[in-house]
Design a protein around this motif. Structure first.
Motif, PDB file in Angstrom:
ATOM      1  N   TYR A 182       0.846  -1.201   0.000  1.00 28.93           N
ATOM      2  CA  TYR A 182       0.000   0.000   0.000  1.00 28.93           C
ATOM      3  C   TYR A 182       0.879   1.248   0.000  1.00 28.93           C
ATOM      4  O   TYR A 182       1.902   1.310   0.690  1.00 28.93           O
ATOM      5  N   SER A 183       0.442   2.229  -0.799  1.00 27.66           N
ATOM      6  CA  SER A 183       1.057   3.553  -0.817  1.00 27.66           C
ATOM      7  C   SER A 183      -0.044   4.589  -0.656  1.00 27.66           C
ATOM      8  O   SER A 183      -1.100   4.483  -1.275  1.00 27.66           O
ATOM      9  N   SER A 184       0.195   5.583   0.188  1.00 31.10           N
ATOM     10  CA  SER A 184      -0.814   6.628   0.386  1.00 31.10           C
ATOM     11  C   SER A 184      -0.922   7.551  -0.819  1.00 31.10           C
ATOM     12  O   SER A 184      -1.871   8.328  -0.920  1.00 31.10           O
ATOM     13  N   GLU A 185       0.041   7.465  -1.735  1.00 31.97           N
ATOM     14  CA  GLU A 185       0.028   8.301  -2.934  1.00 31.97           C
ATOM     15  C   GLU A 185      -0.303   7.433  -4.151  1.00 31.97           C
ATOM     16  O   GLU A 185       0.114   6.276  -4.224  1.00 31.97           O
ATOM     17  N   PRO A 186      -1.058   7.981  -5.113  1.00 31.65           N
ATOM     18  CA  PRO A 186      -1.427   7.179  -6.292  1.00 31.65           C
ATOM     19  C   PRO A 186      -0.213   6.665  -7.069  1.00 31.65           C
ATOM     20  O   PRO A 186      -0.237   5.569  -7.620  1.00 31.65           O
ATOM     21  N   GLY A 187       0.857   7.450  -7.092  1.00 28.70           N
ATOM     22  CA  GLY A 187       2.058   7.022  -7.804  1.00 28.70           C
ATOM     23  C   GLY A 187       2.859   6.041  -6.981  1.00 28.70           C
ATOM     24  O   GLY A 187       3.574   6.436  -6.049  1.00 28.70           O
ATOM     25  N   LEU A 188       2.739   4.772  -7.287  1.00 27.86           N
ATOM     26  CA  LEU A 188       3.435   3.746  -6.499  1.00 27.86           C
ATOM     27  C   LEU A 188       4.947   3.888  -6.595  1.00 27.86           C
ATOM     28  O   LEU A 188       5.666   3.414  -5.703  1.00 27.86           O
ATOM     29  N   TYR A 189       5.423   4.528  -7.658  1.00 29.33           N
ATOM     30  CA  TYR A 189       6.863   4.707  -7.816  1.00 29.33           C
ATOM     31  C   TYR A 189       7.439   5.555  -6.680  1.00 29.33           C
ATOM     32  O   TYR A 189       8.634   5.518  -6.404  1.00 29.33           O
ATOM     33  N   ARG A 190       6.566   6.295  -5.986  1.00 24.67           N
ATOM     34  CA  ARG A 190       7.047   7.157  -4.916  1.00 24.67           C
ATOM     35  C   ARG A 190       7.436   6.377  -3.662  1.00 24.67           C
ATOM     36  O   ARG A 190       7.849   6.964  -2.660  1.00 24.67           O
ATOM     37  N   SER A 191       7.291   5.066  -3.696  1.00 26.15           N
ATOM     38  CA  SER A 191       7.823   4.260  -2.589  1.00 26.15           C
ATOM     39  C   SER A 191       9.343   4.226  -2.611  1.00 26.15           C
ATOM     40  O   SER A 191       9.979   3.819  -1.630  1.00 26.15           O
ATOM     41  N   SER A 192       9.944   4.680  -3.715  1.00 24.15           N
ATOM     42  CA  SER A 192      11.405   4.746  -3.806  1.00 24.15           C
ATOM     43  C   SER A 192      11.920   5.975  -3.064  1.00 24.15           C
ATOM     44  O   SER A 192      11.379   7.078  -3.223  1.00 24.15           O
ATOM     45  N   PRO A 193      12.970   5.841  -2.261  1.00 21.07           N
ATOM     46  CA  PRO A 193      13.509   7.002  -1.533  1.00 21.07           C
ATOM     47  C   PRO A 193      14.057   8.082  -2.448  1.00 21.07           C
ATOM     48  O   PRO A 193      14.284   9.209  -1.994  1.00 21.07           O
ATOM     49  N   PHE A 194      14.266   7.769  -3.724  1.00 18.18           N
ATOM     50  CA  PHE A 194      14.709   8.801  -4.661  1.00 18.18           C
ATOM     51  C   PHE A 194      13.716   9.964  -4.673  1.00 18.18           C
ATOM     52  O   PHE A 194      14.096  11.140  -4.680  1.00 18.18           O
ATOM     53  N   PHE A 195      12.419   9.644  -4.657  1.00 18.21           N
ATOM     54  CA  PHE A 195      11.400  10.679  -4.733  1.00 18.21           C
ATOM     55  C   PHE A 195      11.215  11.394  -3.396  1.00 18.21           C
ATOM     56  O   PHE A 195      10.789  12.541  -3.357  1.00 18.21           O
ATOM     57  N   TRP A 196      11.547  10.740  -2.286  1.00 21.06           N
ATOM     58  CA  TRP A 196      11.541  11.443  -1.006  1.00 21.06           C
ATOM     59  C   TRP A 196      12.633  12.515  -1.025  1.00 21.06           C
ATOM     60  O   TRP A 196      12.413  13.636  -0.566  1.00 21.06           O
ATOM     61  N   ALA A 229      -0.544  11.619 -14.146  1.00 24.60           N
ATOM     62  CA  ALA A 229      -1.507  11.740 -15.243  1.00 24.60           C
ATOM     63  C   ALA A 229      -1.140  10.847 -16.421  1.00 24.60           C
ATOM     64  O   ALA A 229      -1.995  10.522 -17.252  1.00 24.60           O
ATOM     65  N   LEU A 230       0.112  10.432 -16.474  1.00 21.69           N
ATOM     66  CA  LEU A 230       0.560   9.531 -17.545  1.00 21.69           C
ATOM     67  C   LEU A 230       0.320   8.067 -17.168  1.00 21.69           C
ATOM     68  O   LEU A 230       0.759   7.168 -17.879  1.00 21.69           O
ATOM     69  N   GLY A 231      -0.393   7.855 -16.069  1.00 17.90           N
ATOM     70  CA  GLY A 231      -0.640   6.504 -15.577  1.00 17.90           C
ATOM     71  C   GLY A 231      -1.183   5.521 -16.585  1.00 17.90           C
ATOM     72  O   GLY A 231      -0.762   4.354 -16.593  1.00 17.90           O
TER      73      GLY A 231
END
Length: 361
Positions: A182-196, A229-231
């Motif tokens: 589960y991710s609280s954000e729609p973009g699952l890629y944001r589970s990567s610490p790069f985006f943090w 939006a490119l999902g």
């Protein structure tokens, strides 16, 4: 066996082991009697076998304390069977001096420095029920990608209930391979610490124009909204984190699907590597590099450079920070482990993201 048995006072003391003493005497008599007939020899062997079976001590694994059975008489409990012995056990002497201070070698006995009180206070059964409730609620929402606002509120509520039951944080429990559920954000890629780290780099910077879907006016959120939006044109596959005592490696599988209902034209494994240092609340991560691995996009015309493309995250973010006066040391972020058990991990970021992982192995 009989010689060894007879040398043990506890085994030959009539008062402490009357039954064993009788078997010992019976066995000794059979050994001393000459066998004048085969039938008599058979009888002696049978008697000796029974004696040895009774006298042979029960083997107890090292470090395991045999279960002590308390014998009571009919006077103590009229509904129980009578006691095997009417002689009460002598009380053991209290340890004195160095014996009292010596650590116990009995399994489960802990000293004053151990965290036994905190562990005992943890209600494991209640926590397991809360884990199950959270994981069940995460089903059917595509790890959060298709979750409605009501779904997210439900998961947030269950996550907070589980966090309230968290055992003391053990950094060793963080180690292993964890799969995103589960991710609280729609973009699952944001589970990567790069985006943090990317969010921290652009902290305080606002978007020059409003972007639909962005949860606030920050520039990082605007970038994420455009990506989200490119999902329809990409799919996030497995998203895992492998944690060791010194490192966290995040892997997110991406498939490019330019047209619906058609096979993807390419796949890539987006990998972020960070140095990990345990803290009182989780891990301090310092991003080192982000790579594109095992990409099939490099086979397409003009995309050969994508194969094993590496991005030096720390160096690049430091350079951008100096050139554009962005957040310094943005490559260092915190992973807040709010609940960690043998099978489930709940983490949050400084930016407010919530992630639920399940141990893969």
């Amino acid at each position: 066996i009989l010689a060894s048995y007879s040398g043990t006072k506890a085994h030959t003391d009539k008062q402490t082991d009357t039954g064993g003493y009788c078997y010992y005497k019976l066995a000794a008599q059979e050994v001393s009697r000459p066998a004048r007939h085969p039938k008599m020899l058979y009888s002696q062997l049978l008697t000796l076998s029974c004696c040895v079976a009774f006298l042979t001590p029960r083997v107890v694994p090292r470090g395991v304390v045999p279960r002590q059975v308390q014998l009571r008489s009919m006077a103590e409990d009229a509904d129980d069977f009578p006691s095997d012995s009417a002689v009460p056990d002598e009380p053991e002497p209290e340890p004195t001096g160095e014996e009292a201070d010596a650590p116990s070698d009995v399994e489960g006995d802990t000293g004053e420095d151990c965290a036994a009180p905190a562990v005992e206070a943890w209600n494991e059964e209640l926590a397991l029920d809360a884990e199950t409730a959270l994981l069940d609620r995460c089903l059917g929402v595509d790890r959060g990608a298709s979750a409605s606002e009501a779904d997210r509120n439900d998961v947030e509520r269950l996550a907070r209930s589980l966090e309230a039951l968290a055992p003391p944080l053990d950094a060793c429990r963080l180690e292993g391979v964890w799969s995103l559920v589960y991710s609280s954000e729609p973009g699952l890629y944001r589970s990567s610490p790069f985006f943090w780290s990317f969010s921290r780099l652009l902290e305080g910077k606002t978007s020059p124009t409003p972007v639909p879907g962005a949860r606030n006016s920050e520039l990082a959120e605007a970038v994420y909204a455009v990506t989200d939006a490119l999902g329809p044109f990409y799919t996030v596959g497995d998203a895992t984190q492998t944690i060791t005592s010194t490192q966290l490696v995040s892997e997110v599988e991406l498939s490019i699907e330019p047209l619906p209902n058609l096979p993807p034209v390419g796949r890539s494994l987006m990998t972020s590597t960070a140095a990990a240092v345990p803290t009182a609340t989780g891990l301090e991560l310092t991003l080192e590099k982000t790579e594109v691995r095992d990409s099939t996009l490099s086979q397409l015309p003009g995309l050969g450079f994508v194969s094993d493309l590496a991005f030096p995250t720390k160096n690049a973010f430091d350079a951008l920070s100096n050139a554009l006066q962005l957040t310094p040391d943005a490559s260092t972020v915190q992973l807040l482990a709010t609940y960690v058990s043998d099978g489930v991990r709940v983490t949050r970021t400084e930016g407010g993201y919530l992630f639920v992982h399940e141990r893969a192995y």
